[in-house]
Motif scaffolding. Structure first.
Motif, PDB file in Angstrom:
ATOM      1  N   ASP A 391      35.280  60.046  47.049  1.00 12.76           N
ATOM      2  CA  ASP A 391      35.422  59.817  45.614  1.00 12.76           C
ATOM      3  C   ASP A 391      34.342  60.514  44.796  1.00 12.76           C
ATOM      4  O   ASP A 391      34.326  60.396  43.568  1.00 12.76           O
ATOM      5  CB  ASP A 391      35.377  58.310  45.315  1.00 12.76           C
ATOM      6  N   GLY A 392      33.430  61.232  45.459  1.00 13.51           N
ATOM      7  CA  GLY A 392      32.338  61.879  44.742  1.00 13.51           C
ATOM      8  C   GLY A 392      31.192  60.955  44.406  1.00 13.51           C
ATOM      9  O   GLY A 392      30.361  61.270  43.547  1.00 13.51           O
ATOM     10  N   HIS A 393      31.130  59.801  45.064  1.00 16.55           N
ATOM     11  CA  HIS A 393      30.003  58.878  44.925  1.00 16.55           C
ATOM     12  C   HIS A 393      28.990  59.171  46.033  1.00 16.55           C
ATOM     13  O   HIS A 393      29.363  59.608  47.124  1.00 16.55           O
ATOM     14  CB  HIS A 393      30.458  57.423  45.050  1.00 16.55           C
ATOM     15  N   LEU A 394      27.732  58.899  45.764  1.00 15.05           N
ATOM     16  CA  LEU A 394      26.670  59.139  46.743  1.00 15.05           C
ATOM     17  C   LEU A 394      26.456  57.890  47.582  1.00 15.05           C
ATOM     18  O   LEU A 394      26.233  56.799  47.040  1.00 15.05           O
ATOM     19  CB  LEU A 394      25.378  59.540  46.034  1.00 15.05           C
ATOM     20  N   ILE A 395      26.500  58.041  48.896  1.00 14.25           N
ATOM     21  CA  ILE A 395      26.263  56.949  49.834  1.00 14.25           C
ATOM     22  C   ILE A 395      24.887  57.151  50.447  1.00 14.25           C
ATOM     23  O   ILE A 395      24.553  58.249  50.911  1.00 14.25           O
ATOM     24  CB  ILE A 395      27.341  56.906  50.926  1.00 14.25           C
ATOM     25  N   VAL A 396      24.061  56.088  50.459  1.00 16.21           N
ATOM     26  CA  VAL A 396      22.645  56.186  50.844  1.00 16.21           C
ATOM     27  C   VAL A 396      22.322  55.118  51.878  1.00 16.21           C
ATOM     28  O   VAL A 396      22.643  53.940  51.689  1.00 16.21           O
ATOM     29  CB  VAL A 396      21.738  56.004  49.605  1.00 16.21           C
ATOM     30  N   SER A 397      21.677  55.521  52.970  1.00 16.73           N
ATOM     31  CA  SER A 397      21.284  54.557  54.007  1.00 16.73           C
ATOM     32  C   SER A 397      19.822  54.165  53.852  1.00 16.73           C
ATOM     33  O   SER A 397      18.964  54.990  53.550  1.00 16.73           O
ATOM     34  CB  SER A 397      21.513  55.160  55.396  1.00 16.73           C
ATOM     35  N   GLY A 398      19.544  52.873  54.067  1.00 17.95           N
ATOM     36  CA  GLY A 398      18.182  52.356  54.108  1.00 17.95           C
ATOM     37  C   GLY A 398      17.911  51.800  55.487  1.00 17.95           C
ATOM     38  O   GLY A 398      18.443  50.738  55.852  1.00 17.95           O
ATOM     39  N   ASP A 399      17.087  52.494  56.283  1.00 15.82           N
ATOM     40  CA  ASP A 399      17.048  52.180  57.712  1.00 15.82           C
ATOM     41  C   ASP A 399      16.162  51.009  58.086  1.00 15.82           C
ATOM     42  O   ASP A 399      16.291  50.474  59.191  1.00 15.82           O
ATOM     43  CB  ASP A 399      16.675  53.423  58.525  1.00 15.82           C
ATOM     44  N   THR A 400      15.265  50.578  57.215  1.00 16.45           N
ATOM     45  CA  THR A 400      14.435  49.421  57.571  1.00 16.45           C
ATOM     46  C   THR A 400      15.014  48.116  57.047  1.00 16.45           C
ATOM     47  O   THR A 400      14.686  47.046  57.566  1.00 16.45           O
ATOM     48  CB  THR A 400      12.998  49.571  57.046  1.00 16.45           C
ATOM     49  N   THR A 401      15.857  48.184  56.033  1.00 13.52           N
ATOM     50  CA  THR A 401      16.488  46.976  55.493  1.00 13.52           C
ATOM     51  C   THR A 401      17.916  46.807  55.988  1.00 13.52           C
ATOM     52  O   THR A 401      18.603  45.864  55.602  1.00 13.52           O
ATOM     53  CB  THR A 401      16.476  47.000  53.959  1.00 13.52           C
ATOM     54  N   ASN A 402      18.378  47.738  56.836  1.00 16.33           N
ATOM     55  CA  ASN A 402      19.704  47.635  57.463  1.00 16.33           C
ATOM     56  C   ASN A 402      20.830  47.565  56.425  1.00 16.33           C
ATOM     57  O   ASN A 402      21.766  46.774  56.550  1.00 16.33           O
ATOM     58  CB  ASN A 402      19.761  46.420  58.393  1.00 16.33           C
ATOM     59  N   GLU A 403      20.733  48.436  55.425  1.00 16.48           N
ATOM     60  CA  GLU A 403      21.685  48.418  54.316  1.00 16.48           C
ATOM     61  C   GLU A 403      22.154  49.833  53.983  1.00 16.48           C
ATOM     62  O   GLU A 403      21.476  50.813  54.272  1.00 16.48           O
ATOM     63  CB  GLU A 403      21.034  47.831  53.061  1.00 16.48           C
ATOM     64  N   ILE A 404      23.316  49.889  53.347  1.00 16.04           N
ATOM     65  CA  ILE A 404      23.820  51.140  52.788  1.00 16.04           C
ATOM     66  C   ILE A 404      24.223  50.877  51.340  1.00 16.04           C
ATOM     67  O   ILE A 404      24.850  49.852  51.036  1.00 16.04           O
ATOM     68  CB  ILE A 404      25.008  51.679  53.605  1.00 16.04           C
TER      69      ILE A 404
END
Length: 421
Positions: A391-404
């Motif tokens: 959809d043209g949205h940016l997906i971002v991973s956070g590796d210490t908080t176990n979240e996207i």
């Protein structure tokens, strides 16, 4: 009544997600939401051709994420494991090419047959070892970022063993021809594509097919003649453009680049102090581009860039997709500093590029960031990966908080119901 009850449940789940999620902010008109609240140590992100987001994990697994938008202000986001890498020690890198899914450990690259949109566990018996003996041990920097070019060649980046090694024997990007080769291929058989890249975790292709990398600089820099312990702002994290002849040297460990040093412009090159008296690596040597290719951009010291992604323009300007003006601009994910008193990073930044030279203009916009980040803040957003979804949205991973997280542009985001398989 059933649909109203379901909508209320989704609203309650959304409220719960927000209340327990990592605190993040955006620069208006960007907006963000917690996309997947529970995923173990997510790292690199990759969009497959069917529209699913693949996620590598530092806990040795690969997951797939699929969103179904219901058109009524709600979405279902499903997450499932497609590779259980127990015993393989997968760390970071993933890639898709020619019917295979590739993943890396510190010492090997593996692959499995993969069809885009496959949303179930891949048969573990189909595994093949593609590259062996990347390093003898998993010591030092352990990520092995993977990417393929349009000719089907595999690129693998490897970071340094120590803060400063004696030479660049590890800190290189190698390139491999995989097709019609007997597998596995010894790592040293790959050609040296780029040399002297201390820890280029982030690799990304521009829309015109040029490879760029973001490199993590060294720590504890002390040059008495330049101000002593200048490490809080130097050396710079670097953005490099790999359009030079193969085996070009990009500086490490002999040279470093300035980010913020009095009386010197950013990107000025100097010799690392331990090499100043070796009879070769002077400041003048480092400032000669035939010896040391300078970066195209200096980024804040110790901010730890781990991903670079170029916006291809999918759905630009529509339903929260990023604006069309961002096409072929770079988006860099910074995991953040561990240094006492240095809080650089903890964000994803937009770096506009000029169209003619495909170089950064010098502008920067933080699209998502931790508003109260401090050094070694593992409860903050430590962005490890970033990619654009269908959809043209940016997906971002956070590796210490176990979240996207999801970041969109000037829109109202749907209420999400998360399902785990």
């Amino acid at each position: 009544m059933e649909s109203k009850a379901l909508l209320l449940l989704w609203v309650l789940l959304s409220i719960l997600n927000v209340s327990f999620a990592t605190e993040v902010s955006t620069t208006p008109p960007f907006v963000a939401q917690l996309y997947v609240p529970q995923i173990s140590r997510p790292r690199q992100l990759l969009l497959d051709f069917a529209g699913d987001i693949l996620v590598s994990s530092a806990s040795s697994r690969i997951s797939a994420i699929r969103e179904t938008n219901h058109g009524n202000g709600t979405s279902t986001v499903e997450t499932t494991t497609i590779v259980d890498g127990t015993g393989l020690a997968l760390t970071h890198g993933i890639a898709i090419h020619d019917g295979y899914l590739y993943a890396s450990s510190a010492i090997r690259v593996y692959r499995w047959p993969y069809k885009p949109g496959q949303f179930s566990l891949i048969n573990p018996r189909t595994i093949q070892t593609v590259i062996t003996n990347i390093t003898q041990t998993s010591s030092g920097h352990s990520t092995r970022t993977l990417t393929f070019d349009e000719e089907g060649r595999l690129y693998i980046s490897v970071g340094s063993l120590a803060n400063i090694d004696t030479d660049s024997y590890r800190s290189r990007i190698r390139r491999f021809t995989i097709a019609n080769q007997f597998l596995p291929i010894p790592f040293n058989n790959g050609e040296i594509f780029a040399d002297g890249c201390r820890n280029t975790v982030g690799l990304g292709w521009s829309n015109s097919g040029i490879l760029y990398g973001v490199d993590n600089g060294a720590d504890m820099l002390n040059r008495p003649d330049l101000g002593g312990a200048i490490w809080p702002e130097n050396p710079a994290e670097e953005m490099n453009k790999f359009n030079l002849p193969i085996n070009t040297h990009y500086g490490y460990p002999f040279c470093w680049s300035t980010y913020n040093l009095r009386d010197y412009a950013p990107r000025t090159q100097f010799a690392w102090p331990t090499f100043l008296d070796d009879g070769t690596h002077t400041d003048e040597w480092c400032q000669n581009p035939s010896n040391n290719a300078p970066p195209i951009l200096s980024m804040p010291a110790h901010s730890a860039p781990l991903s670079i992604e170029f916006f291809k323009g999918v759905n630009c300007g529509v339903n929260g997709a990023f604006p069309c003006e961002a096409i072929n601009d770079a988006f860099v994910a910074f995991r953040g500093s561990w240094h006492q008193g240095v809080s650089n990073g903890y964000k994803v930044s937009w770096y506009p590029f000029d169209d003619e030279g495909e170089l950064p203009t010098g502008e920067v916009v933080d699209v998502i960031y931790s508003p109260n980040a401090t050094n070694s803040c593992n409860s903050c957003l430590r962005a490890a990966g970033a990619t654009f979804n269908k959809d043209g949205h940016l997906i971002v991973s956070g590796d210490t908080t176990n979240e996207i997280f999801r970041v969109a542009y000037d829109t109202e985001l749907p209420v999400i119901n998360n399902i785990y398989h």
